[in-house]
Design a protein around this motif. Structure first.
Motif, short mmCIF file in Angstrom:
data_model
loop_
_atom_site.label_atom_id
_atom_site.label_comp_id
_atom_site.label_asym_id
_atom_site.label_seq_id
_atom_site.Cartn_x
_atom_site.Cartn_y
_atom_site.Cartn_z
N UNK A 265 0.84 -1.21 0.00
CA UNK A 265 0.00 0.00 0.00
C UNK A 265 0.87 1.26 0.00
N UNK A 266 1.92 1.25 0.82
CA UNK A 266 2.79 2.43 0.90
C UNK A 266 3.48 2.68 -0.43
N UNK A 267 3.88 1.62 -1.10
CA UNK A 267 4.52 1.80 -2.40
C UNK A 267 3.56 2.44 -3.39
N UNK A 268 2.31 1.98 -3.40
CA UNK A 268 1.31 2.58 -4.30
C UNK A 268 1.19 4.08 -4.05
N UNK A 269 1.19 4.46 -2.78
CA UNK A 269 1.07 5.87 -2.42
C UNK A 269 2.28 6.67 -2.92
N UNK A 270 3.47 6.11 -2.72
CA UNK A 270 4.68 6.80 -3.18
C UNK A 270 4.69 6.93 -4.70
N UNK A 271 4.34 5.87 -5.39
CA UNK A 271 4.37 5.89 -6.84
C UNK A 271 3.40 6.94 -7.39
N UNK A 272 2.21 7.02 -6.78
CA UNK A 272 1.23 8.02 -7.22
C UNK A 272 1.75 9.43 -6.96
N UNK B 70 9.77 -9.29 1.50
CA UNK B 70 8.99 -10.17 0.62
C UNK B 70 8.09 -9.34 -0.30
N UNK B 71 7.52 -8.27 0.25
CA UNK B 71 6.68 -7.39 -0.57
C UNK B 71 7.51 -6.67 -1.63
N UNK B 72 8.70 -6.21 -1.25
CA UNK B 72 9.57 -5.55 -2.22
C UNK B 72 9.97 -6.53 -3.33
N UNK B 73 10.24 -7.78 -2.96
CA UNK B 73 10.56 -8.79 -3.97
C UNK B 73 9.39 -8.96 -4.95
N UNK B 74 8.16 -8.91 -4.45
CA UNK B 74 6.99 -9.00 -5.34
C UNK B 74 6.93 -7.80 -6.28
N UNK B 75 7.22 -6.61 -5.75
CA UNK B 75 7.20 -5.41 -6.58
C UNK B 75 8.25 -5.50 -7.69
N UNK B 76 9.39 -6.10 -7.38
CA UNK B 76 10.41 -6.33 -8.41
C UNK B 76 9.89 -7.31 -9.45
N UNK B 77 9.29 -8.40 -8.99
CA UNK B 77 8.77 -9.41 -9.91
C UNK B 77 7.69 -8.83 -10.81
N UNK B 78 6.92 -7.88 -10.28
CA UNK B 78 5.84 -7.24 -11.05
C UNK B 78 6.34 -6.13 -11.96
N UNK B 79 7.62 -5.78 -11.88
CA UNK B 79 8.19 -4.76 -12.75
C UNK B 79 7.96 -3.33 -12.30
#
Length: 274
Positions: free
Chosen positions: A89-96, A123-132
């Motif tokens: 969730x925090x990453x989504x906020x930062x990206x926006x 683990x969440x950061x690893x998913x964000x990497x996998x998702x590009x």
């Protein structure tokens, strides 16, 4: 226009060795500061959710006209948002806030060991990497024990550990571990907020080279192989910090700077925050 050398990271990406930091820059001043840095030749910008200026960075990037592939953008996960779902969730906020579709480097800002959530966050950061959506995964302010615990069961080794590092706090043990693990060392507070700039060793070297003590310290970082992100809101100082590629320190001068290490911290100890 200064061409900044790059450092090859363990995932094959390259990070500019000298970037622009915006710690403690108010959001309403950030756009002008980042714009001045981009105009001077910086292509790497380092922000964080807790700085409250991701929107200001995003405005500068959007108005720069610089192709996205030429930029290297870093932001960071704050301690209050650690944990698997909270990190996403925090990453989504930062990206926006940045107005981007991906960041080049996403860091867990502090280990916050009292919470003991940084492995879930990783683990969440690893998913964000996998998702590009994150090109490169890293950490910040992790000590040797935090790194070893993070790596137990991890699928990615952090590409970067951003730590407080300057002549007064040289972190030799941690830099050695980084080299063993293939982690790039990135220095925040690279000038110790000015606390070391009046040291005789630095002023003497500066006089010999016709440079400022701050430029000598930045050159020292570069010759060690560190990635470095000095901060300024003054256009002349922003340009000065980039003007460090036309001279080199001798072995004797590097040794003299090495002699300034005294365990001086300008920020918290990683075991104590969070």
């Amino acid at each position: 226009m200064t061409t900044v050398p790059t450092v090859l990271l363990n995932n094959g990406a390259r990070i500019p060795q000298l970037g622009f930091g915006v710690f403690q820059v108010p959001d309403d001043e950030t756009t002008a500061a980042v714009s001045a840095a981009l105009e001077a030749g910086y292509r790497s910008v380092d922000t964080a959710a807790v700085y409250g200026n991701e929107r200001g960075v995003g405005r500068a990037l959007a108005s720069s006209g610089i192709p996205r592939e030429e930029l290297f953008v870093t932001t960071k996960l704050w301690n209050d948002d650690q944990g698997y779902d909270a990190t996403l969730r925090a990453f989504d906020t930062s990206l926006a806030a940045l107005g981007l579709d991906h960041v080049d480097l996403y860091l867990i800002h502090w280990p916050a060991p009292a919470q003991d959530l940084y492995r879930e966050s990783w683990r969440a950061v690893e998913k964000l990497v996998a998702d590009g959506r994150v090109r490169t995964a890293g950490v910040s302010n992790f000590g040797p024990a935090h790194l070893r615990r993070l790596l137990d069961g991890a699928s990615l080794v952090p590409a970067v550990n951003q730590i407080e590092l300057h002549p007064g706090l040289q972190q030799a043990e941690l830099r050695t571990l980084h080299a063993e693990l293939g982690i790039a060392t990135e220095a925040w507070s690279p000038l110790a907020q000015g606390a070391v700039l009046e040291e005789d060793a630095l002023t003497g070297i500066a006089a010999r080279h016709g440079k400022s003590p701050a430029q000598v310290v930045l050159r020292w970082h570069l010759q060690l192989g560190n990635v470095v992100i000095p901060k300024s809101v003054t256009p002349a100082r922003i340009r000065e910090n980039l003007d460090v590629f036309d001279f080199a320190l001798s072995d004797a001068e590097m040794t003299a700077v090495a002699g300034l290490d005294r365990g001086l911290r300008t920020g918290p100890h990683p075991d104590e925050l969070g």
